[in-house]
Scaffold this motif. Structure first.
Motif, mmCIF file in Angstrom:
data_model
loop_
_atom_site.group_PDB
_atom_site.id
_atom_site.type_symbol
_atom_site.label_atom_id
_atom_site.label_comp_id
_atom_site.label_asym_id
_atom_site.label_seq_id
_atom_site.Cartn_x
_atom_site.Cartn_y
_atom_site.Cartn_z
ATOM 1 N N ALA A 89 0.793 -1.100 -0.307
ATOM 2 C CA ALA A 89 -0.139 -0.041 0.267
ATOM 3 C C ALA A 89 0.916 1.265 -0.159
ATOM 4 C CB ALA A 89 -1.091 0.157 1.535
ATOM 5 N N THR A 145 -4.745 7.118 -1.675
ATOM 6 C CA THR A 145 -3.824 5.824 -1.344
ATOM 7 C C THR A 145 -3.920 4.668 -2.641
ATOM 8 O OG1 THR A 145 -6.280 4.962 -0.335
ATOM 9 C CG2 THR A 145 -4.428 5.929 1.135
ATOM 10 N N TYR A 146 -3.302 4.003 -2.629
ATOM 11 C CA TYR A 146 -3.649 2.639 -3.351
ATOM 12 C C TYR A 146 -2.774 1.731 -2.535
ATOM 13 C CZ TYR A 146 -2.529 0.575 -8.257
ATOM 14 O OH TYR A 146 -2.590 -0.163 -8.539
ATOM 15 N N TYR A 147 -3.482 0.093 -3.478
ATOM 16 C CA TYR A 147 -3.377 -0.872 -2.517
ATOM 17 C C TYR A 147 -2.942 -1.916 -3.795
ATOM 18 C CZ TYR A 147 -5.846 1.530 1.925
ATOM 19 O OH TYR A 147 -5.642 2.380 2.515
ATOM 20 N N ASP A 183 -3.463 -5.232 -5.322
ATOM 21 C CA ASP A 183 -4.892 -6.389 -5.204
ATOM 22 C C ASP A 183 -5.310 -6.729 -3.975
ATOM 23 O OD1 ASP A 183 -5.019 -6.276 -8.633
ATOM 24 O OD2 ASP A 183 -5.826 -5.002 -7.630
ATOM 25 N N LYS A 213 -6.770 -5.480 -0.947
ATOM 26 C CA LYS A 213 -7.830 -4.133 -1.736
ATOM 27 C C LYS A 213 -8.844 -5.232 -0.459
ATOM 28 C CE LYS A 213 -7.537 -2.614 -5.801
ATOM 29 N NZ LYS A 213 -7.360 -2.298 -6.622
ATOM 30 N N GLY A 214 -9.382 -3.876 0.477
ATOM 31 C CA GLY A 214 -10.489 -4.461 0.401
ATOM 32 C C GLY A 214 -10.689 -4.475 2.667
ATOM 33 N N ALA A 258 -6.054 -0.898 5.471
ATOM 34 C CA ALA A 258 -6.217 0.613 5.236
ATOM 35 C C ALA A 258 -4.884 1.211 5.273
ATOM 36 C CB ALA A 258 -6.837 1.308 5.862
ATOM 37 N N TYR A 311 0.956 8.374 -7.496
ATOM 38 C CA TYR A 311 0.973 6.431 -6.492
ATOM 39 C C TYR A 311 2.058 6.015 -6.644
ATOM 40 C CZ TYR A 311 -4.410 6.636 -7.221
ATOM 41 O OH TYR A 311 -5.362 7.099 -6.768
#
Length: 125
Positions: A49, A58-60, A62, A65-66, A69, A105
């Motif tokens: 992340a 912010t960027y995660y 895959d 993700k979800g 955080a 990012y």
């Protein structure tokens, strides 16, 4: 230069949660994009992340993700990684890193010039 110290790793059962912290030295913390990476035994370091200096972006990966955080507190020179619904495949040494890149990012580890020593996260099944 920014010096980084991670904490908060440990052993947790699958489905559990952990919050990693990364404390940074220096008075220019807000100028750096911050990232979390991880490396499992026998595998390459992978991006987890990233968060921009202002915390506006912010960027995660895959894979997280979800569930994960990333956040930061520029007044406290600290970046966090809240990890929920942990899986055994999340087991790795987790590193925080600082980048002076101005990209929105910052995903590539080569863009990060400052790294912490890592904190171990182990998720049991």
């Amino acid at each position: 230069q920014v010096q980084l110290v991670e904490s908060g790793g440990g052993l947790v059962q699958a489905g559990g949660s952990l919050r990693l912290s990364c404390a940074a030295s220096g008075r220019t913390f807000s100028r750096y994009a911050m990232g979390w990476f991880r490396q499992a035994p026998g595998k390459e370091r992978e991006f987890v992340a990233t968060i921009s200096g202002s915390a506006g972006s912010t960027y995660y990966a895959d894979s997280v993700k979800g569930r994960f955080a990333i956040s930061r507190d520029n007044a406290q020179n600290t970046v966090y990684l809240q990890m929920n619904s942990l899986k055994p495949e999340d087991t790795a040494l987790y590193y925080c890193a600082a980048s002076a890149s101005s990209k929105r990012y910052v995903v590539s580890p080569e863009a990060y010039g400052n790294w912490g020593q890592g904190t171990q996260v182990t998720v049991s099944s």
